[in-house]
Design an enzyme around this catalytic site. Structure first.
Site, PDB file in Angstrom:
ATOM      1  N   GLY A 170       6.617  35.512-105.628  1.00 25.97           N
ATOM      2  CA  GLY A 170       5.185  35.284-105.493  1.00 25.97           C
ATOM      3  C   GLY A 170       4.606  36.152-104.399  1.00 25.97           C
ATOM      4  O   GLY A 170       5.180  37.168-104.015  1.00 25.97           O
ATOM      5  N   CYS A 171       3.459  35.761-103.868  1.00 22.76           N
ATOM      6  CA  CYS A 171       2.786  36.539-102.827  1.00 22.76           C
ATOM      7  C   CYS A 171       3.721  36.801-101.655  1.00 22.76           C
ATOM      8  O   CYS A 171       4.302  35.876-101.090  1.00 22.76           O
ATOM      9  CB  CYS A 171       1.540  35.782-102.353  1.00 22.76           C
ATOM     10  SG  CYS A 171       0.659  36.615-101.025  1.00 22.76           S
ATOM     11  N   PHE A 172       3.860  38.066-101.262  1.00 18.95           N
ATOM     12  CA  PHE A 172       4.817  38.379-100.196  1.00 18.95           C
ATOM     13  C   PHE A 172       4.371  37.879 -98.828  1.00 18.95           C
ATOM     14  O   PHE A 172       5.162  37.850 -97.889  1.00 18.95           O
ATOM     15  CB  PHE A 172       5.156  39.873-100.141  1.00 18.95           C
ATOM     16  CG  PHE A 172       4.008  40.845-100.182  1.00 18.95           C
ATOM     17  CD1 PHE A 172       2.732  40.512 -99.757  1.00 18.95           C
ATOM     18  CD2 PHE A 172       4.209  42.137-100.652  1.00 18.95           C
ATOM     19  CE1 PHE A 172       1.693  41.419 -99.786  1.00 18.95           C
ATOM     20  CE2 PHE A 172       3.171  43.076-100.691  1.00 18.95           C
ATOM     21  CZ  PHE A 172       1.916  42.709-100.257  1.00 18.95           C
TER      22      PHE A 172
END
Length: 276
Positions: A104-106
């Site tokens: 997902g979003c880093f």
């Protein structure tokens, strides 16, 4: 503001207008500042530009070069990640290894690893695609094949790849192949990128162990791929949890609530299944 500083600012504005990575609404603000139709003094012109960029900067919604320009004209301090990025380009020393995970979003994949003993650097970036030097906007378009990932450089004498795998599984929903949590799309799918045959074997065994545990009702869909190239993301994406504390905490809290509910449901399901 001295004449030299004013000239430098005007040159930066002009270059940002020509920069293809500048978004259209950013360019409009910069063009209005350059044209100065209201005939403002250099100081008032700069103050107005700061005022117009500030709401976007506070929401972390400026492209990298415009964000750097905003920090320059306001004198606000940005956490320097130059030394961290240097680690990516260095050859690995003895006992130094790299692990690359997509979950997902880093922004939310850095802190859980960054605080552990033996971690040398955790770098946000992109893996899985083919073009050189991908930008955040290009990756977000879902046309490049790249996925938001983190590169973890670690000392294998203090922490093992197996331990990193265990942490990785605890941070994601391994049953969701179309993104993670509120982050939807190919650029957010969960992937374990391996750098050698040893990591491939360990990752496969770890995934099989999770499948056999029957902790999840749905299939485990996390891919395991060989990494071709990892590209570090732009500076303002690095160490997001330090730069944007309140926003990061809100995103982190949302993910933790989801995972807690998911683990609770799976635990209840296993209990009832065992009793039956």
């Amino acid at each position: 503001m001295t004449r030299q500083t004013d000239d430098e600012v005007q040159k930066q504005i002009y270059n940002l207008i020509l920069d293809p990575s500048t978004r259209e609404w950013e360019r409009q603000i910069l063009v209005e500042a350059k044209d100065n139709a209201n005939g403002l003094s250099p100081k008032n012109q700069l103050d107005q530009l700061k005022s117009e960029l500030r709401p976007l900067a506070l929401r972390h919604n400026l492209t990298p070069n415009v964000m750097d320009f905003y920090l320059t004209i306001t004198g606000e301090r940005q956490i320097d990640t130059h030394d961290k990025l240097i680690r990516h380009y260095q050859n690995d020393f003895s006992y130094q290894e790299r692990a690359i995970f997509a979950g997902g979003c880093f922004w939310c994949m850095v802190e859980p690893f960054d605080q552990l003993p033996g971690i040398i650097a955790v770098i946000s970036g992109y893996a899985g695609g083919s073009i050189d030097h991908p930008s955040y906007d290009e990756v977000s378009s879902q046309t490049t094949g790249y996925i938001e990932s983190v590169e973890i450089i670690f000392d294998s004498r203090q922490i093992t790849y197996q331990q990193l795998l265990q942490i990785y599984w605890s941070l994601i929903d391994p049953t969701d192949e179309f993104g993670q949590f509120d982050d939807r799309g190919e650029n957010y799918k969960p992937v374990i990128f391996v750098v050698n045959d040893s990591q491939l074997s360990l990752a496969q065994n770890s995934k099989m162990g999770l499948i056999k545990s029957k902790r999840f009702k749905k299939p485990i869909v996390v891919e395991i791929r060989e990494v071709i190239k990892f590209w570090p993301a732009e500076n303002f994406h690095q160490d997001f949890y330090k730069k944007n504390v309140h926003r990061y905490r809100a995103i982190k809290r949302s993910r933790q609530i989801f995972l807690t509910l998911q683990h609770t449901k799976n635990a209840i399901r296993r209990v009832f299944k065992t009793r039956v």
